[in-house]
Design an enzyme around this catalytic site. Structure first.
Site, PDB file in Angstrom:
ATOM      1  N   LYS A 178      -8.736  -2.234   5.948  1.00 25.15           N
ATOM      2  CA  LYS A 178      -9.348  -2.909   4.501  1.00 25.15           C
ATOM      3  C   LYS A 178      -8.268  -3.454   4.373  1.00 25.15           C
ATOM      4  CE  LYS A 178      -8.697   1.849   2.353  1.00 25.15           C
ATOM      5  NZ  LYS A 178      -9.278   2.964   1.986  1.00 25.15           N
ATOM      6  N   HIS A 199       0.554  -1.252   0.605  1.00 25.70           N
ATOM      7  CA  HIS A 199      -0.273  -0.215   0.029  1.00 25.70           C
ATOM      8  C   HIS A 199       1.223   1.169   0.090  1.00 25.70           C
ATOM      9  CE1 HIS A 199      -3.748   2.068   0.710  1.00 25.70           C
ATOM     10  NE2 HIS A 199      -2.874   3.469   1.105  1.00 25.70           N
ATOM     11  N   ASP A 237     -15.316   1.567   7.005  1.00 27.21           N
ATOM     12  CA  ASP A 237     -14.399   2.331   7.228  1.00 27.21           C
ATOM     13  C   ASP A 237     -14.558   3.577   5.200  1.00 27.21           C
ATOM     14  OD1 ASP A 237     -11.879   3.736   6.467  1.00 27.21           O
ATOM     15  OD2 ASP A 237     -11.437   2.534   4.681  1.00 27.21           O
ATOM     16  N   ARG A 275     -15.148  11.858   6.298  1.00 22.92           N
ATOM     17  CA  ARG A 275     -13.750  12.767   6.515  1.00 22.92           C
ATOM     18  C   ARG A 275     -13.288  13.551   5.694  1.00 22.92           C
ATOM     19  NH1 ARG A 275     -10.105   8.049   7.861  1.00 22.92           N
ATOM     20  NH2 ARG A 275      -8.472   9.771   8.150  1.00 22.92           N
ATOM     21  N   SER A 297      -7.504   3.231   9.029  1.00 25.03           N
ATOM     22  CA  SER A 297      -8.527   3.257   7.352  1.00 25.03           C
ATOM     23  C   SER A 297      -7.608   2.220   6.735  1.00 25.03           C
ATOM     24  CB  SER A 297      -8.742   4.682   6.514  1.00 25.03           C
ATOM     25  OG  SER A 297      -8.914   4.433   5.611  1.00 25.03           O
TER      26      SER A 297
END
Lengths: 431, 431
Positions: free
Chosen positions: A195, A90, A169, A176, A191
């Site tokens: 995931k 990520h 999320d 947000r 968050s």
């Protein structure tokens, strides 16, 4: 005094705990995340809580429990039967960050399974799915069965997260985004990690960026986020490592959608810009190491064509035609050097905003993006230039988009007499 | 990047300014209050901003502008033609605080016009309109024309604020109530003062309470609030004075709705509990002074029946029958002294919560209240007692409500050997 019947807590009481700088209990966190997901806590209540969390912080224990509650809001995939060790990557997002495209098939070619759930771009950093969707026929939306099936057959899949993965999320992130509560390290970390836990990967490598084009500009902030995420992933049984990488300069020469696919294919063909190749290999080595494949050299798979074969299989598996020509921009404009010298910097933030203005990104989730728009860096830091040489090329479908981008990008590339010693792209590893 | 077409600002950018501890510009404040009122800023965005304001604060300049914007969201009444100097009183709320009932006709009897816009109770402090509505026929909802007409003829009116007075405040207050963002001094001050500016009064006396039964328990917080409000009122051309008054003990003997009306009528008849009389006169003197009637002694108007006459005219003017009997509770229970001695304290907070539990208050805006429920203090601090004497009386329509109130009120009245020197009810004046 305002507790609704049937709920163990009142939202105002939970908000007040955090507002006053105290620690939320496990029960309060579990309840508020669940109640928000099912609508018993209103958007305005969660917005007030998110702002209180942003300004007051959360302890490591609160962040871990918050993450657990987000995972528990949906399904957790089980990838234990795909026949390969699973490992994902990520990135916190950068300008020209196409690394997922060459990296995913590369790591799959080396024997791991890469379950990449990616997103679309919002703001000045691009989205992996926006890039892939410039390939004719490519489908980013797969069913759970298609996801598992391709992971088993190809070892690599890059698609959108299903609605059943961490729905808390999804709902919270949208909130947000409109309430200026994105920039909270505990909320960002929970968050991302929720995931990744929900997608079922066994291991995770994080590319946490700092610098002008990154979400977190300061190295220290990026380092904090990386530490929190490594701790969170590890605590939930996902072997997690983070690399802190420099995002003051865009990655590679291409910033946009189809032009980043093209550059990624160059890397998979054994060429491509040195920084993109270096970061792809650095991340691949971390991923293979976590997958128990530390003795495989990913550079071999780039050289001998196995990574490219896997790319083609991935694209075909998701309905795309890897041989189809990609969209090309109708309008171009160039920025030229005004003196002789050496390029000393190309500011990632300004390039990212200009690419966004040219049509490569979106201001709102529902906006379309241009496949071909973007910015091409014809010179990168360290390159010598003569006055009048092209430094940057602006690409757009519509000429009307060019002037604002020209205004933004003015001065993004600076020229000096010599380039000072540069710091390495990968600045630190956190395990 | 997320600005909507047609709006000069994006809500996220405005929220971010305050989130990061910076000062909002006049233009940002004007826009966000107006846009929230018309729905272009969403509830969740205003909730995040309110939490940021609560935690980061506002400068005096920001608070003044915020107040101005709230006034500008609706109509500002013009009371210049009612033929009397106008002066109003606002209390931040206390247990047994029925002072508005005797005070309003008293000050009118002395020559001023008192345009009292009052509210209903929520939580452990009562609401003036809930009390008045126990009088058969009394109407709290008047049109603008009725309001002005009664102010001209009687000199006193006590009614609910119309929908066109500071509608931004009405919407924001409801939001703050469910998002734990009530307890912000700039937001409290601007809420109170904006309504008073909009109602058109020329002068204002604030009764700012501190102690266990007050909204702000700490004297220092109440003092801060008083200073901010005096500054705000003055800056908007309303001559403003505040008294800081003790709310550790309920006012008078009656805490409820109809029983507080009865006690108020005792004061208007020249009797009543000493503390209620003293506070009524102290506030009346401040109001008359601001109205240019400083040479009138309000004690005379209590003694000679003019205040009572004005009360009857006020009640009749709003449809009520001042001679009608008031509702009486069906169920009573008593709390007795367990030793001989002197009552050293009767805790206002516990008495207020018990009265609320007995049915005198509401947990949600839409709940009804009981006219007759409440708590009667049969002994007050300083009173001698013998073991077995009745200290407190609990009143309810429904016996099922009594046990919880008994539990709450246990230990609210304490008995010792002697009472230490007590501090004055009115602790400080701020002008």
């Amino acid at each position: 005094m305002s507790r609704r019947s049937g709920e163990p807590f009142a939202a105002v009481d939970v908000i007040r705990v955090k507002r006053d700088g105290n620690v939320l209990s496990d029960q309060q966190i579990d309840w508020v995340v669940d109640a928000y997901t099912r609508g018993a806590v209103a958007d305005e209540q969660m917005a007030a809580l998110a702002m209180a969390i942003l300004l007051r912080g959360m302890t490591p224990g609160e962040t871990a429990r918050w993450t657990r509650a987000m995972v528990a809001s949906g399904t957790r995939l089980d990838l234990s039967d795909i026949g390969r060790p699973t490992v994902d990557k990520h990135s916190t997002g950068g300008v020209g960050d196409k690394i997922t495209l060459p990296l995913t098939p590369l790591v799959a070619a080396c024997g791991a399974g890469v379950p990449q759930l990616s997103g679309r771009g919002l703001g000045h950093t691009g989205g992996t799915l926006d890039k892939l969707e410039t390939i004719p026929g490519f489908r980013a939306g797969l069913s759970g069965a298609e996801f598992a099936s391709q992971l088993r057959s190809v070892g690599a899949v890059i698609c959108a997260a299903g609605d059943d993965l961490a729905p808390a999320d999804r709902k919270l992130y949208a909130l947000r985004d409109v309430t200026a509560t994105v920039e909270s390290i505990p909320l960002i970390a929970s968050s991302i990690i929720s995931k990744k836990i929900a997608e079922g990967t066994s291991a995770l490598v994080l590319d946490v960026k700092f610098g002008s084009g990154a979400f977190l500009r300061q190295f220290a902030d990026a380092r904090d986020l990386a530490s929190v995420m490594v701790e969170l992933g590890t605590a939930h049984g996902v072997a997690t490592v983070a690399l802190l990488t420099d995002m003051n300069t865009p990655l590679g020469h291409a910033v946009g959608n189809s032009i980043e696919v093209t550059e990624s294919i160059e890397v998979l063909a054994g060429g491509g810009p040195a920084d993109v190749v270096a970061l792809t290999l650095a991340l691949a080595r971390q991923m293979l190491d976590l997958a128990g494949l530390g003795d495989v050299d990913p550079a071999d798979a780039l050289r001998d064509g196995r990574a490219m074969d896997r790319w083609r299989a991935l694209v075909r598996g998701q309905g795309g035609d890897p041989a189809a020509p990609l969209p090309v921009a109708a309008e171009t404009e160039v920025v030229r050097a005004d003196r002789d010298g050496v390029v000393t910097a190309v500011d990632a933030y300004r390039v990212g905003v200009a690419a966004w203005q040219l049509g490569a990104g979106r201001a709102r989730k529902e906006d379309p993006v241009s496949a071909a728009a973007g910015v091409r860096l014809r010179r990168r830091p360290g390159d010598p230039v003569r006055a009048g040489d092209v430094l940057l090329e602006l690409l757009a479908d519509d000429a009307a988009r060019i002037p604002a981008a020209q205004e933004t990008i003015r001065g993004a590339a600076t020229i000096g007499d010599s380039l000072q010693e540069t710091l390495p792209l990968v600045r630190e590893r956190i395990a």
